[in-house]
Write a protein that holds these residues in place. Structure first.
Motif, mmCIF file in Angstrom:
data_model
loop_
_atom_site.group_PDB
_atom_site.id
_atom_site.type_symbol
_atom_site.label_atom_id
_atom_site.label_comp_id
_atom_site.label_asym_id
_atom_site.label_seq_id
_atom_site.Cartn_x
_atom_site.Cartn_y
_atom_site.Cartn_z
ATOM 1 N N SER A 228 66.298 98.124 -113.530
ATOM 2 C CA SER A 228 66.475 97.691 -114.912
ATOM 3 C C SER A 228 66.800 98.863 -115.827
ATOM 4 O O SER A 228 66.174 99.918 -115.737
ATOM 5 C CB SER A 228 65.201 97.006 -115.419
ATOM 6 O OG SER A 228 65.252 96.841 -116.815
ATOM 7 N N THR A 239 60.943 101.284 -112.241
ATOM 8 C CA THR A 239 61.794 100.198 -111.741
ATOM 9 C C THR A 239 62.432 100.525 -110.395
ATOM 10 O O THR A 239 63.344 99.833 -109.973
ATOM 11 C CB THR A 239 62.899 99.867 -112.761
ATOM 12 O OG1 THR A 239 63.656 101.058 -113.037
ATOM 13 C CG2 THR A 239 62.324 99.331 -114.044
ATOM 14 N N ASP A 277 61.529 92.394 -114.195
ATOM 15 C CA ASP A 277 62.983 92.416 -114.289
ATOM 16 C C ASP A 277 63.669 91.600 -113.211
ATOM 17 O O ASP A 277 64.842 91.267 -113.357
ATOM 18 C CB ASP A 277 63.483 93.868 -114.224
ATOM 19 C CG ASP A 277 62.931 94.703 -115.364
ATOM 20 O OD1 ASP A 277 63.055 94.275 -116.512
ATOM 21 O OD2 ASP A 277 62.343 95.774 -115.092
ATOM 22 N N SER A 304 67.970 92.087 -123.993
ATOM 23 C CA SER A 304 68.801 92.913 -123.127
ATOM 24 C C SER A 304 69.355 94.128 -123.859
ATOM 25 O O SER A 304 69.518 94.123 -125.081
ATOM 26 C CB SER A 304 69.965 92.078 -122.577
ATOM 27 O OG SER A 304 70.652 91.437 -123.644
#
Length: 543
Positions: A228, A239, A277, A304
């Motif tokens: 992400s 992530t 995510d 986003s």
């Protein structure tokens, strides 16, 4: 307790205004917003036509993470006021027709909480199992490979117990052990304390982090292309993993059912923040389907980093139809954790208006973050003025969250935009001082008044407020869909670009509405000719 004649469905389609209390209004000149300051400014929020307010944490806290590290769940931090001030806020909000939702942080506490102080004293005290403790591996390294969102291992060594404790966020935010029944009972008592005090619901912080894997299994790696961009993967490896075991555990549903049962006694509602995510929408479906779990969940898809296109939004709702058709989302473009969307997406005034109208037409509930109605841009905060530990650690690749947390601007009465007579905890942006509430109120053509019109439009049509959403399609940069409730059908088209667009009208006798929002009508050839960033809103007339 809830009465027999109340609307138990009030949350469905509600518009919720988020207040970050440090930065909303200072009533005593110390430079920090407070509860009485919120009460003072509630008429502005009510004038927008919203249904509820969500107040970010104001509980007693050492403020390592600005209130998301709670040291006493059942009291107000002195910097924000007192329980009596909170009672004034609730009564004022209710008098103005606003419901009050507060931000409950149940996944973790501060390391200064009395529970943790006792827990860390030994391995056999009454609260020894209230937090997630684990022995080191044979080589002394942490029990698992789990990572903290704020960087580094999610495990911290404690020299007193000679064990590691889990912290998904700062080391000063130890995670509670939801596998311990007494912990669940204590947290349900916290919720009941505030329900008895008159709150109408909760925003539940990091709701999918409550339960960890009891077997302490390692998370598998995540391919680079799937990482992400929201959590700065180039500087923060959080992530880089698939978070199978440190969050999103199925046992969480049992606790959520207990919480829902308690809230149902008070006609209260909750919106859960899902931080994931890969499976965010799927978890939204799991957590909000049926009437025994959460009412709605906070979806990140429209938070986003890149401006959502028509195709992207259509894809999001296609995914919802697949994995959360029986659930209920709560949409937001901005909040206290991400850069303000006007700057994040580089929006013009026309684009900001179009997205504001679009949000109020989408199926789900919606959240507006303080200052969003003024189209405030992200504030530039110098490194020496930073307060956010997240930004200080990862500067300059990631500047943290202070840019969206600077004080609200009310009028040009002083250099602080009317927020405070003292020096604000974060500097007021010069770019904000010409967009104060007082200034924008004077001109009926400003975006502030546009937000009022969009919210009023939402409430005027049950199809928009609570109805189904079907026939989602994309033609070029134009997104179209139909909202329906009972005998009311509304066709919505949004040109999400700076170029003209054309779409075909669906069959039927459609009448133009939403003129106050810039809505266009159908041409004689049965087509909709949309200008840049223009919506078209049409209601079906029975033949």
């Amino acid at each position: 307790m809830a009465g027999a004649d109340v609307d138990k469905d009030w949350w469905r389609g509600a518009v919720i205004y988020q207040i970050y209390p440090r930065s909303f209004q200072d009533s005593n000149g110390d430079g920090i917003g407070d509860l009485l300051g919120i009460s003072q400014r509630l008429p502005h929020i009510a004038s927008l036509g919203v249904d509820a307010i969500w107040i970010s944490p104001f509980f007693t806290s050492p403020m390592k993470d600005f209130g998301y590290d709670v040291s006493d769940y059942c009291d107000v931090d002195p910097m924000f006021g007192s329980l009596a001030d909170f009672d004034v806020l609730v009564s004022t909000a209710h008098r103005l027709g606003l419901k009050v939702m507060i931000d409950l942080v149940l996944s973790h506490t501060s390391d200064q909480h009395a529970w943790f102080k006792e827990s860390r004293q030994s391995k056999d005290n009454d609260k020894s199992n209230w937090y997630v403790w684990a022995d080191a591996k044979e080589d002394g390294t942490p029990p698992t490979n789990w990572l903290s969102i704020f960087g580094g291992s999610a495990w911290e060594w404690d020299t007193g117990r000679c064990q590691y404790y889990l912290h998904n966020f700062l080391t000063e935010q130890p995670d509670l052990n939801f596998h311990e029944p007494q912990v669940q009972e204590a947290l349900l008592s916290v919720a009941q304390f505030w329900l008895d005090r008159g709150v109408d619901g909760f925003r539940l912080d990091t709701i999918n982090f409550y339960v960890h894997d009891k077997e302490l299994r390692d998370n598998p790696p995540l391919p680079k292309e799937k990482r992400s961009p929201i959590i700065a993967p180039e500087v923060n490896p959080y992530t880089w993993q698939i978070h199978l075991y440190d969050k999103n555990r199925p046992e969480n549903l049992d606790f959520l059912r207990k919480l829902r049962a308690l809230m149902s006694q008070y006609n209260a509602a909750a919106v859960g923040e899902i931080g994931d995510d890969l499976r965010g929408l799927e978890i939204l479906g799991e957590y909000t389907s049926g009437d025994d779990l959460m009412h709605m969940s906070y979806a990140f898809e429209l938070l986003s980093s890149k401006q959502p296109t028509a195709a992207y939004i259509a894809d999001v709702f296609a995914q919802i139809d697949q994995v959360a058709a029986d659930g209920w989302a709560c949409w937001a473009f901005s909040n206290h954790d991400v850069p303000r969307h006007v700057s994040r997406w580089g929006l013009s005034d026309a684009a900001a208006r179009c997205f504001a109208t679009l949000m109020q037409c989408l199926r789900g509930s919606t959240c507006i973050y303080q200052g969003e109605e003024l189209a405030l841009p992200e504030a530039e905060v110098a490194f020496e003025d930073l307060q956010d530990p997240y930004g200080i650690r990862f500067w300059p690749a990631f500047k943290g969250r202070d840019g969206c947390r600077t004080p609200m601007v009310w009028e040009q009465s002083n250099q602080n935009g009317g927020f405070s007579t003292g020096r604000p905890w974060l500097p007021v942006s010069n770019d904000h001082l010409h967009r104060t509430v007082a200034d924008l109120e004077q001109d009926p053509a400003t975006i502030l008044h546009h937000y009022r019109k969009a919210i009023a439009f939402r409430h005027a049509h049950k199809a928009i407020l609570k109805g189904t959403q079907t026939d989602v399609s994309v033609t070029g940069d134009v997104l179209t869909f139909v909202r329906s409730y009972g005998q009311e059908d509304i066709f919505c088209a949004f040109n999400l670009s700076g170029e003209p667009g054309v779409v075909d009208m669906p069959d039927g006798n459609w009448h133009q509405i939403g003129v106050e929002l810039g809505s266009t009508g159908a041409a004689p050839d049965g087509k909709l000719h949309l200008g840049p960033w223009q919506p078209a809103l049409m209601i079906k007339i029975a033949s």
